[in-house]
Design a protein around this motif. Structure first.
Motif, PDB file in Angstrom:
ATOM      1  N   ILE A 104      -1.415   1.225  15.908  1.00 11.16           N
ATOM      2  CA  ILE A 104      -1.977   0.847  17.213  1.00 11.16           C
ATOM      3  C   ILE A 104      -1.006   1.208  18.325  1.00 11.16           C
ATOM      4  CG2 ILE A 104      -2.796  -1.086  18.618  1.00 11.16           C
ATOM      5  CD1 ILE A 104      -3.510  -2.526  16.011  1.00 11.16           C
ATOM      6  N   ILE A 105       0.285   0.921  18.102  1.00  9.36           N
ATOM      7  CA  ILE A 105       1.298   1.117  19.140  1.00  9.36           C
ATOM      8  C   ILE A 105       1.405   2.586  19.534  1.00  9.36           C
ATOM      9  CG2 ILE A 105       3.758   0.946  19.643  1.00  9.36           C
ATOM     10  CD1 ILE A 105       3.843  -1.466  17.734  1.00  9.36           C
ATOM     11  N   SER A 132      -4.428  -2.185   5.001  1.00 10.21           N
ATOM     12  CA  SER A 132      -4.079  -3.356   5.810  1.00 10.21           C
ATOM     13  C   SER A 132      -2.598  -3.409   6.132  1.00 10.21           C
ATOM     14  CB  SER A 132      -4.495  -4.638   5.079  1.00 10.21           C
ATOM     15  OG  SER A 132      -3.845  -4.734   3.823  1.00 10.21           O
ATOM     16  N   GLN A 133      -1.764  -2.727   5.342  1.00 14.52           N
ATOM     17  CA  GLN A 133      -0.326  -2.744   5.572  1.00 14.52           C
ATOM     18  C   GLN A 133       0.300  -1.485   5.002  1.00 14.52           C
ATOM     19  OE1 GLN A 133       1.563  -6.255   4.075  1.00 14.52           O
ATOM     20  NE2 GLN A 133       3.396  -6.021   5.321  1.00 14.52           N
ATOM     21  N   CYS A 154       5.167  -9.256  21.982  1.00 17.17           N
ATOM     22  CA  CYS A 154       6.340  -8.812  22.743  1.00 17.17           C
ATOM     23  C   CYS A 154       7.100  -7.722  21.995  1.00 17.17           C
ATOM     24  CB  CYS A 154       7.263  -9.993  23.028  1.00 17.17           C
ATOM     25  SG  CYS A 154       6.579 -11.220  24.148  1.00 17.17           S
ATOM     26  N   ALA A 155       7.274  -7.920  20.688  1.00 19.48           N
ATOM     27  CA  ALA A 155       7.973  -6.917  19.891  1.00 19.48           C
ATOM     28  C   ALA A 155       7.213  -5.594  19.894  1.00 19.48           C
ATOM     29  CB  ALA A 155       8.153  -7.424  18.451  1.00 19.48           C
ATOM     30  N   GLU A 160       8.793  -5.800  11.011  1.00 20.68           N
ATOM     31  CA  GLU A 160       7.472  -6.175  10.511  1.00 20.68           C
ATOM     32  C   GLU A 160       6.373  -5.656  11.431  1.00 20.68           C
ATOM     33  OE1 GLU A 160       4.833 -10.254   9.676  1.00 20.68           O
ATOM     34  OE2 GLU A 160       6.949 -10.373  10.269  1.00 20.68           O
ATOM     35  N   VAL A 161       6.622  -5.730  12.734  1.00 17.91           N
ATOM     36  CA  VAL A 161       5.626  -5.265  13.698  1.00 17.91           C
ATOM     37  C   VAL A 161       5.414  -3.762  13.569  1.00 17.91           C
ATOM     38  CG1 VAL A 161       5.197  -4.914  16.164  1.00 17.91           C
ATOM     39  CG2 VAL A 161       5.977  -7.140  15.340  1.00 17.91           C
ATOM     40  N   ILE A 162       6.498  -3.013  13.397  1.00 14.99           N
ATOM     41  CA  ILE A 162       6.372  -1.559  13.244  1.00 14.99           C
ATOM     42  C   ILE A 162       5.547  -1.226  12.003  1.00 14.99           C
ATOM     43  CG2 ILE A 162       7.651   0.562  12.773  1.00 14.99           C
ATOM     44  CD1 ILE A 162       9.905  -0.501  14.505  1.00 14.99           C
ATOM     45  N   ALA A 163       5.814  -1.930  10.923  1.00 15.87           N
ATOM     46  CA  ALA A 163       5.085  -1.656   9.681  1.00 15.87           C
ATOM     47  C   ALA A 163       3.605  -2.001   9.809  1.00 15.87           C
ATOM     48  CB  ALA A 163       5.705  -2.445   8.533  1.00 15.87           C
TER      49      ALA A 163
END
Length: 622
Positions: A316-317, A515-516, A171-172, A308-311
């Protein structure tokens, strides 16, 4: 110039329909919205497209949310509890939340149609078809929600905590994608000039080739005795030119798959103690989901997960949001071919806002304008067809009846429909790519393939670090690789150097190949496979590419005989609007080739377009 062109096209269609353009001095114009048979037929068709995507998404969610946790469950009772939780999230949050954004989008695009009727004083406007963004939905399910569930399992979360966490991450991510798509929408037609056309399309083609392609064929081969027939019927119906009208091909495939699945008497999935469908007991359990599901606003924990999702997922987004905007752009341009000149920028912004609304009400699924406007209008659809589809979707979504359909339709009956989406995405990407740029497009498919292979790597084993490096940020890596390769093929070495420097910058902060992301640069020289797979190594590599391309650009500018002049294609000679229109025409032609519409329907569209162009010549002169 765009406004002048729009005015000429509108005048052209006014000349073609003198009976509907009566002078206001004789009689005041009144908007009349008739009920047509075409609205009924096309409403069913649009609903089938949306419901097919919905069933595919539900199936995908069940797979990606359960797989990391099911091996740790000891009893069938625990497995049943986990499946109940997944169903509660799928039906009680995700699908019911889509009702809000489907209402917003359907009514707004209906308002745009009525507004055009009043301004152009004609009643033959056809609404823009609107629904779930199929490629983006599967990209988020298989690339964001799935990985979040795997991370949760690796951290030792319980299945309840892990599945809830994965939903919140989805969702985020969708919220961030909606905001990006809204901002991109203000650029209007110019978004097609942000990157080479091939790179904009190949980003999602990689998802179509792997998760929507290979992954769905595997589903059919898991039960070869019943899975191959619906797969063959899908190829016949979607690509063989065999017509199944008035029943959509996707429904025929599902009916055939359900028939052979039930006739086997084995239920599904094979080998599981608790059957999800194919038995009377499974159907009975599915009816337990029959209830009223009211949409709920996203909880605070989901908003807290956004940084966290943005990082973790911006690689992908960003490509998904950008590609989704391009898809809407060319879909709206396709409506211009019929004389319905819906505003480009407004449609792009509304699409972004509807995705934001979906995320705010608990859904990781975005929305968009569909490509089928010219075909729907050729079949007689006008205004109500979109509302018929909306009403049917909301009825099933808010009552949980999609669970019943999931119990009577096996996964190998849904997989061929999803496979068609994946093949169509690739067909469109390569159809829009000039022949000499196809090597660049193929190169862009490699990172998504590597990502899919890494995701299937045996549990407990670590994939080779060089393979993982290609896989991390796969969609963005594919876009970058394709952009660099296209500019090199076109011998535009300055542009290639710029794209290589962008790749170097993204590598340095870990947005790709790691990976991050790491904005602190603490791991700048540390990679999973040593220095060679570190952010520093890839930043150096792309920088040396940029230097090499810069040297070639310098030699080219000095007239070196060894470095040919830049290659110019027709896309370089047109503005953003003309490029978008040409992409819209290619998409319509691809729909005919794949059997999504009939050649007769396409001929109606071409006749209208020919008449328009002929009439425009009378305005603009030789």
């Amino acid at each position: 110039a765009i406004q002048a062109q729009a005015a000429r096209t509108s005048e052209s269609f006014a000349a073609l329909r003198p009976s509907t353009m009566a002078s206001t001095s004789e009689k005041p114009f009144a908007v009349k919205i008739p009920f047509t048979r075409g609205d009924v037929d096309c409403g069913l068709n649009l609903f089938c497209q949306i419901s097919g995507t919905t069933l595919g998404v539900i199936h995908g969610l069940n797979v990606v949310l359960s797989s990391p946790f099911k091996d740790s469950l000891d009893t069938p009772a625990q497995l049943g509890e986990m499946n109940a939780l997944i169903n509660d999230i799928a039906y009680g949050k995700i699908i019911s939340g889509m009702c809000v954004t489907m209402t917003f989008g359907t009514f707004y695009y209906g308002y745009m149609a009525v507004r055009m009727m009043k301004s152009e004083q004609r009643n033959d406007i056809c609404c823009l078809p609107y629904g779930i963004n199929t490629p983006a939905a599967f990209a988020f399910v298989f690339n964001i929600v799935a990985k979040a569930a795997q991370v949760a399992a690796a951290k030792g979360m319980s299945y309840h905590e892990g599945i809830t966490y994965a939903w919140r991450v989805g969702c985020a991510a969708n919220l961030v994608a909606g905001v990006i798509a809204t901002l991109v929408g203000f650029a209007g037609p110019h978004i097609v000039k942000l990157a080479p056309k091939a790179s904009l399309l190949v980003a999602l083609a990689g998802i179509g080739f792997t998760w929507l392609g290979i992954g769905q064929v595997i589903v059919c081969y898991q039960a070869g005795h019943v899975g191959l027939l619906p797969l063959g019927i899908a190829v016949v119906g979607f690509f063989g030119g065999v017509k199944t009208s008035p029943v959509p091909t996707s429904i025929v495939v599902m009916l055939v798959g359900a028939a052979v699945g039930w006739s086997s008497g084995m239920g599904w999935p094979a080998g599981e103690a608790v059957k999800a469908g194919g038995t009377l007991e499974a159907v009975g359990r599915s009816m337990d989901s029959f209830d009223f599901y009211a949409p709920h606003f996203l909880d605070a924990a989901s908003f807290a997960a956004i940084p966290e999702v943005i990082a973790d997922s911006i690689s992908i987004i960003l490509p998904v949001a950008l590609t989704g905007a391009v898809n809407t752009l060319v879909s709206v341009y396709a409506s211009h071919e019929t004389g319905d000149l819906f505003p480009i920028r407004e449609s792009l912004i509304v699409d972004g806002l509807t995705t934001v609304v979906a995320a705010l009400f608990g859904s990781p699924l975005g929305t968009c304008v569909y490509i089928g406007h010219p075909q729907f209008k050729a079949q007689g659809a006008r205004f109500y067809y979109s509302f018929y589809s909306w009403a049917a979707f909301c009825l099933l979504a808010m009552t949980g009846l999609f669970a019943f359909f999931n119990a009577i339709v096996p996964p190998y009956a849904i997989a061929p429909v999803i496979l068609f989406v994946g093949l169509a995405i690739n067909q469109e990407a390569f159809a829009c790519t000039p022949e000499h740029q196809i090597p660049a497009a193929v190169l862009g498919l490699f990172p998504p393939v590597a990502d899919w292979v890494v995701s299937k790597w045996p549990h407990g084993a670590t994939p080779p670090p060089e393979l993982a490096a290609i896989a991390h940020g796969a969609l963005l890596v594919g876009l970058l690789w394709t952009s660099i390769a296209v500019q090199v093929i076109q011998r535009k070495f300055k542009h290639a150097a710029v794209w290589a420097m962008i790749a170097a910058a993204l590598s340095a902060i870990g947005l790709i190949h790691q990976s991050q992301a790491d904005l602190s640069f603490k791991t700048f020289t540390k990679g999973a496979g040593g220095f060679g797979t570190s952010p520093c190594a890839f930043a150096i590599g792309y920088s040396t590419q940029a230097i090499a391309f810069g040297v070639l650009a310098f030699l080219q500018a000095r007239g070196s005989s060894r470095v040919p002049a830049p290659r110019l294609d027709k896309d370089d000679l047109v503005d953003a609007e003309e490029l978008g229109q040409s992409m819209g025409r290619v998409r319509s032609e691809s729909a005919v080739m794949s059997g999504a519409i009939s050649p007769a329907e396409q001929q109606v569209q071409e006749d209208v377009q020919s008449a328009t162009e002929s009439n425009e010549c009378q305005h603009v002169g030789p």
